[in-house]
Scaffold this motif. Structure first.
Motif, mmCIF file in Angstrom:
data_model
loop_
_atom_site.group_PDB
_atom_site.id
_atom_site.type_symbol
_atom_site.label_atom_id
_atom_site.label_comp_id
_atom_site.label_asym_id
_atom_site.label_seq_id
_atom_site.Cartn_x
_atom_site.Cartn_y
_atom_site.Cartn_z
ATOM 1 N N PHE A 1 0.707 -1.276 -0.043
ATOM 2 C CA PHE A 1 -0.092 -0.259 -0.170
ATOM 3 C C PHE A 1 0.767 1.211 -0.059
ATOM 4 O O PHE A 1 0.440 2.353 -0.681
ATOM 5 N N SER A 2 2.122 1.097 0.843
ATOM 6 C CA SER A 2 2.980 2.449 0.849
ATOM 7 C C SER A 2 3.593 2.641 -0.747
ATOM 8 O O SER A 2 3.684 3.866 -1.215
ATOM 9 N N MET A 3 3.634 1.479 -1.366
ATOM 10 C CA MET A 3 4.317 1.635 -2.776
ATOM 11 C C MET A 3 3.094 2.270 -3.846
ATOM 12 O O MET A 3 3.518 3.030 -4.833
ATOM 13 N N TYR A 4 2.011 2.019 -3.416
ATOM 14 C CA TYR A 4 0.665 2.731 -4.113
ATOM 15 C C TYR A 4 0.875 4.182 -3.942
ATOM 16 O O TYR A 4 0.665 4.833 -4.766
ATOM 17 N N ASP A 5 1.132 4.673 -2.877
ATOM 18 C CA ASP A 5 1.278 6.090 -2.320
ATOM 19 C C ASP A 5 2.326 6.544 -3.427
ATOM 20 O O ASP A 5 2.239 7.608 -3.776
ATOM 21 N N VAL A 6 3.372 6.147 -3.586
ATOM 22 C CA VAL A 6 4.513 6.388 -4.378
ATOM 23 C C VAL A 6 3.871 6.388 -5.742
ATOM 24 O O VAL A 6 4.166 7.525 -6.552
ATOM 25 N N VAL A 7 3.132 5.444 -6.307
ATOM 26 C CA VAL A 7 2.447 5.615 -7.823
ATOM 27 C C VAL A 7 1.715 6.731 -8.099
ATOM 28 O O VAL A 7 1.828 7.538 -8.842
ATOM 29 N N ILE A 8 0.792 7.012 -6.646
ATOM 30 C CA ILE A 8 0.152 8.053 -7.134
ATOM 31 C C ILE A 8 0.841 9.548 -6.925
ATOM 32 O O ILE A 8 0.823 10.442 -7.472
ATOM 33 N N LYS B 1 -3.658 -0.559 -11.057
ATOM 34 C CA LYS B 1 -3.703 0.764 -11.709
ATOM 35 C C LYS B 1 -3.896 2.145 -10.753
ATOM 36 O O LYS B 1 -4.733 1.937 -9.939
ATOM 37 N N ASN B 2 -3.339 2.875 -11.217
ATOM 38 C CA ASN B 2 -3.613 4.236 -10.542
ATOM 39 C C ASN B 2 -5.065 4.587 -10.686
ATOM 40 O O ASN B 2 -5.539 4.988 -11.608
ATOM 41 N N PRO B 3 -5.974 4.984 -9.367
ATOM 42 C CA PRO B 3 -7.564 5.097 -9.649
ATOM 43 C C PRO B 3 -7.517 6.518 -10.124
ATOM 44 O O PRO B 3 -8.498 6.832 -10.449
ATOM 45 N N PHE B 4 -6.518 7.308 -10.118
ATOM 46 C CA PHE B 4 -6.425 8.720 -10.569
ATOM 47 C C PHE B 4 -6.220 8.934 -11.976
ATOM 48 O O PHE B 4 -6.085 9.943 -12.512
#
Length: 228
Positions: free
Chosen positions: A134-141, A216-219
């Motif tokens: 989840f922290s790496m998802y933060d990096v993606v966003i 996938k980035n939801p934004f």
């Protein structure tokens, strides 16, 4: 740089945790984490060495994350940026990560590729792998990327190799008919399958197959333009 502080629960006991970028001072513990997380028959030559770790913290420090529990380093996750083309998804772990040295890191890439994730066995009941993901998802966003992607070892496939294909095995895991230590974990973290990749990694347990899994980035819209 990244730092997230929170509490985990060991049964009913709160324990303090921190996800942060790892540094040179962490290298000895990161290597020990690799050895504990990936015991034989996993090839020991694929454990991190200091040259690889130095590249991680210099070429893409945002993608070099670790997690501490009550001050003890318990797990890590590493990524690099690539320019991923969904119409040509096939690759090996060695070629897309530069054998873990990430000298092919592309600062202008559209995708965060997961090089590695590992958690010490004695800490796995705390769900640290999910917190790292989840922290790496933060990096993606934060970096306005299109997706996170990476290949998962199908570590249970060797038990079914004679009964089904790798694609059938992955489909059985997705449908919940089988459980795979790595792929089921990725599904629980929100990753979705892209395809099976042959000769992805030299790994007896997965018979050298990998399952390419993405988030996938939801934004972002389907045409890869960020939603403002």
């Amino acid at each position: 740089m990244y730092r997230k502080e929170f509490y985990l629960f060991d049964q009913h006991q709160p324990v303090r945790a921190v996800v942060r970028n790892y540094t040179k001072a962490d290298f000895p513990e990161l290597i020990r984490i690799q050895q504990e997380s990936f015991p034989p028959p996993f090839p020991e030559e694929l454990w991190w060495n200091e040259r690889q770790l130095m590249n991680h913290v210099t070429l893409f420090p945002e993608g070099a994350l670790c997690i501490e529990v009550d001050g003890v380093l318990a797990g890590s996750m590493t990524g690099l940026l690539i320019d991923f083309d969904p119409s040509h998804p096939d690759h090996t772990w060695a070629e897309i990560t530069d054998d873990g040295y990430i000298r092919n890191h592309n600062p202008n890439g559209n995708t965060l590729y997961v090089v590695d994730i590992g958690v010490r066995p004695s800490f796995r009941k705390l769900g640290l792998g999910k917190w790292l993901m989840f922290s790496m998802y933060d990096v993606v966003i934060h970096k306005h990327l299109t997706r996170l992607i990476g290949g998962g070892r199908m570590s249970g496939f060797h038990r079914y190799e004679k009964a089904m294909t790798a694609e059938q095995y992955l489909d059985s895991v997705i449908k919940g008919k089988l459980q795979d230590p790595v792929i089921t974990f990725m599904l629980r973290c929100g990753r979705t399958p892209v395809k099976v990749v042959e000769n992805y990694l030299d790994d007896e347990e997965s018979c050298n197959y990998g399952a390419l899994m993405e988030w996938k980035n939801p934004f972002c819209t389907d045409n890869n333009e960020e939603v403002l």
